[in-house]
Design an enzyme around this catalytic site. Structure first.
Site, PDB file in Angstrom:
ATOM      1  N   GLY A 107       9.359 -58.105  57.113  1.00 10.41           N
ATOM      2  CA  GLY A 107      10.587 -56.905  57.404  1.00 10.41           C
ATOM      3  C   GLY A 107      11.094 -56.259  55.807  1.00 10.41           C
ATOM      4  O   GLY A 107      10.981 -56.871  54.739  1.00 10.41           O
ATOM      5  N   HIS A 108      11.748 -54.914  56.068  1.00 13.67           N
ATOM      6  CA  HIS A 108      12.361 -54.271  54.847  1.00 13.67           C
ATOM      7  C   HIS A 108      14.298 -54.758  55.456  1.00 13.67           C
ATOM      8  O   HIS A 108      14.173 -54.476  56.630  1.00 13.67           O
ATOM      9  CB  HIS A 108      11.522 -53.221  54.133  1.00 13.67           C
ATOM     10  CG  HIS A 108      10.262 -53.925  53.640  1.00 13.67           C
ATOM     11  ND1 HIS A 108      10.592 -54.176  52.165  1.00 13.67           N
ATOM     12  CD2 HIS A 108       9.576 -53.909  53.857  1.00 13.67           C
ATOM     13  CE1 HIS A 108       9.256 -54.359  51.693  1.00 13.67           C
ATOM     14  NE2 HIS A 108       8.602 -54.154  52.404  1.00 13.67           N
ATOM     15  N   ASP A 109      14.728 -53.744  53.980  1.00 15.44           N
ATOM     16  CA  ASP A 109      15.970 -53.445  54.403  1.00 15.44           C
ATOM     17  C   ASP A 109      16.171 -52.510  55.716  1.00 15.44           C
ATOM     18  O   ASP A 109      16.979 -52.982  56.086  1.00 15.44           O
ATOM     19  CB  ASP A 109      16.531 -52.535  52.776  1.00 15.44           C
ATOM     20  CG  ASP A 109      17.886 -52.346  53.465  1.00 15.44           C
ATOM     21  OD1 ASP A 109      18.509 -53.360  53.100  1.00 15.44           O
ATOM     22  OD2 ASP A 109      18.421 -51.805  53.867  1.00 15.44           O
ATOM     23  N   LEU A 160       1.596 -71.448  41.309  1.00 15.57           N
ATOM     24  CA  LEU A 160       1.838 -72.516  41.916  1.00 15.57           C
ATOM     25  C   LEU A 160       0.080 -72.735  42.738  1.00 15.57           C
ATOM     26  O   LEU A 160       0.466 -73.837  43.812  1.00 15.57           O
ATOM     27  CB  LEU A 160       2.850 -72.259  42.833  1.00 15.57           C
ATOM     28  CG  LEU A 160       4.160 -71.882  41.803  1.00 15.57           C
ATOM     29  CD1 LEU A 160       5.029 -71.523  42.494  1.00 15.57           C
ATOM     30  CD2 LEU A 160       4.524 -72.784  40.661  1.00 15.57           C
ATOM     31  N   LYS A 161      -0.338 -71.842  43.292  1.00 16.53           N
ATOM     32  CA  LYS A 161      -1.522 -72.512  44.023  1.00 16.53           C
ATOM     33  C   LYS A 161      -3.092 -73.947  43.528  1.00 16.53           C
ATOM     34  O   LYS A 161      -3.464 -74.414  44.440  1.00 16.53           O
ATOM     35  CB  LYS A 161      -2.733 -71.436  44.734  1.00 16.53           C
ATOM     36  CG  LYS A 161      -1.354 -70.579  45.203  1.00 16.53           C
ATOM     37  CD  LYS A 161      -2.303 -69.557  45.686  1.00 16.53           C
ATOM     38  CE  LYS A 161      -1.769 -68.559  47.212  1.00 16.53           C
ATOM     39  NZ  LYS A 161      -2.133 -67.092  46.876  1.00 16.53           N
ATOM     40  N   LEU A 165       3.369 -69.140  36.291  1.00 21.89           N
ATOM     41  CA  LEU A 165       2.137 -70.432  36.542  1.00 21.89           C
ATOM     42  C   LEU A 165       1.699 -69.889  37.778  1.00 21.89           C
ATOM     43  O   LEU A 165       1.965 -69.113  38.460  1.00 21.89           O
ATOM     44  CB  LEU A 165       3.668 -71.748  37.123  1.00 21.89           C
ATOM     45  CG  LEU A 165       4.209 -72.045  35.936  1.00 21.89           C
ATOM     46  CD1 LEU A 165       5.148 -73.140  36.789  1.00 21.89           C
ATOM     47  CD2 LEU A 165       3.385 -72.848  35.091  1.00 21.89           C
ATOM     48  N   ASP A 213      19.790 -56.221  51.232  1.00 20.59           N
ATOM     49  CA  ASP A 213      19.290 -56.554  50.204  1.00 20.59           C
ATOM     50  C   ASP A 213      19.934 -56.788  49.154  1.00 20.59           C
ATOM     51  O   ASP A 213      19.955 -57.699  48.610  1.00 20.59           O
ATOM     52  CB  ASP A 213      18.451 -55.399  49.679  1.00 20.59           C
ATOM     53  CG  ASP A 213      16.820 -54.944  49.881  1.00 20.59           C
ATOM     54  OD1 ASP A 213      16.614 -55.750  50.873  1.00 20.59           O
ATOM     55  OD2 ASP A 213      15.534 -54.324  49.560  1.00 20.59           O
TER      56      ASP A 213
END
Length: 366
Positions: free
Chosen positions: A137-139, A73-74, A71, A168
């Site tokens: 950010g990341h883990d 969604l925009k 889909l 995560d």
């Protein structure tokens, strides 16, 4: 057999690891998980090497028992289709930054108007509010802010990055799965859904049970490499063997320590289990010399059948073929319609009456 979550439908807009791991757990126990993906790329993990067939190996592993629908969604058409899906859904999982779904007109406050029973779970790095709510950010960043990374590794070295994505998986995916199940349980009593706000940083902080309560009680900061379970004590560390392999010793209790000391021929060390840290370093050097004098197989034979809490450091190939792992079916054969028989990670949660199952493999895009 009716699986415990077979009557629940979950819409999963998440990508990569935290959200898909959460819904992987739920799908294996019967939840009808529909991945709602972008028509062009879908979940980025689909194409991340190494590939298994034409799809990323991690994607194949994480997305069994799920269906896929694409889909945009925009677009208004995509939003309208999504709203119709929400009317029939029990749970929605997404991992966008706070505010993204609201700007699309698909936030919790908007969706609960069309489905008051909807449980909306948002997995983010820092949560829905607070100074860092919009921060990227990341883990690694989440465990850094949570105070966990600063406790990893040796005293005289930089913090050691864990090989597993703790934020995560532990801080995000597992907390999300528990939050969803709690909200479903609450809905049985109230008839209403609710918003589940999962911050990966929050989750990691909650994991610091072996260190944080002591600081909160005493105000004394722990030093990296000087913690009880950090490897500084001779009874709880890793030793190298003569063939360049490693074994772990977790002999924290006196009976285990005694068995270990007898196994290496150093009964004189038995009374020194809780010696000061300076003595611990000397003990580690002495024990290290002993362990390095023989190959791993020798030491595993010495400690076979003995309660000394000694284990080999296995690589992934050895782990996969280990008899206990095979007995627990943590690596299992799955019949794949395109790839034939493939091996996948098994079910970490085992129920005696309504256990998990693989009903079908990962979906193609849409």
């Amino acid at each position: 057999m009716t699986l415990p979550l077979s009557s629940y439908r979950i819409l999963d807009l998440s990508r990569l690891l935290p959200g898909p791991f959460c819904t992987w757990l739920l799908a294996d126990f019967g939840a009808d998980v529909i991945k709602v993906e972008d028509p062009q790329l879908g979940d980025y993990a689909r194409w991340a090497p190494p590939l298994q067939g034409k799809l990323g190996a991690m994607f194949v592993s994480l997305n069994r028992n799920k269906r896929s629908l694409t889909l945009n969604l925009k677009t208004e058409q995509g939003k309208e289709i999504f709203r119709r899906l929400v009317q029939q859904a029990d749970v929605l999982v997404e991992s966008f930054r706070p505010g993204v779904m609201e700007r699309l007109g698909l936030g919790y406050e908007q969706l609960k108007e069309i489905n008051p029973r909807l449980i909306y779970c948002a997995i983010t790095g820092y949560g829905q509010d607070g100074p860092f709510a919009q921060a990227a950010g990341h883990d690694l960043n989440y465990i850094s802010y949570a105070g966990m990374l600063g406790l990893q590794g040796d005293t005289d070295a930089p913090p050691a990055i864990p090989s597993v994505q703790v934020a995560d998986l532990g801080g995000g995916a597992m907390m999300a799965a528990v939050g969803i199940l709690l909200a479903l349980f609450a809905r049985e009593k109230t008839g209403r859904g609710q918003f589940v706000d999962i911050s990966m940083m929050d989750g990691v902080i909650s994991w610091l049970q072996a260190t944080l309560p002591a600081f909160l009680a005493t105000g004394r900061l722990p030093n990296r490499g000087m913690l009880t379970l950090s490897g500084e004590r001779a009874c709880y560390t890793v030793y190298e063997t003569a063939d360049g392999r490693h074994l772990t010793v977790g002999a924290l209790e006196p009976k285990f320590w005694e068995a270990f000391c007898r196994g290496i021929g150093r009964e004189d060390l038995i009374p020194r289990l809780n010696a000061p840290i300076e003595e611990q370093q000397t003990m580690k050097r002495e024990i290290g010399e002993i362990i390095r004098s023989r190959p791993l197989a020798h030491w595993m034979a010495v400690f076979e059948g003995k309660d000394a809490c000694v284990a080999p450091v296995l690589n992934l190939e050895e782990m996969v073929n280990h008899p206990h792992v095979r007995h627990r079916q943590m690596i299992m054969d799955v019949e794949h319609p395109l790839l034939g028989t493939i091996r996948q990670i098994g079910f970490p949660i085992k129920l005696s009456e309504t256990g998990a199952s693989v009903r079908f493999t990962e979906p193609q895009l849409g």
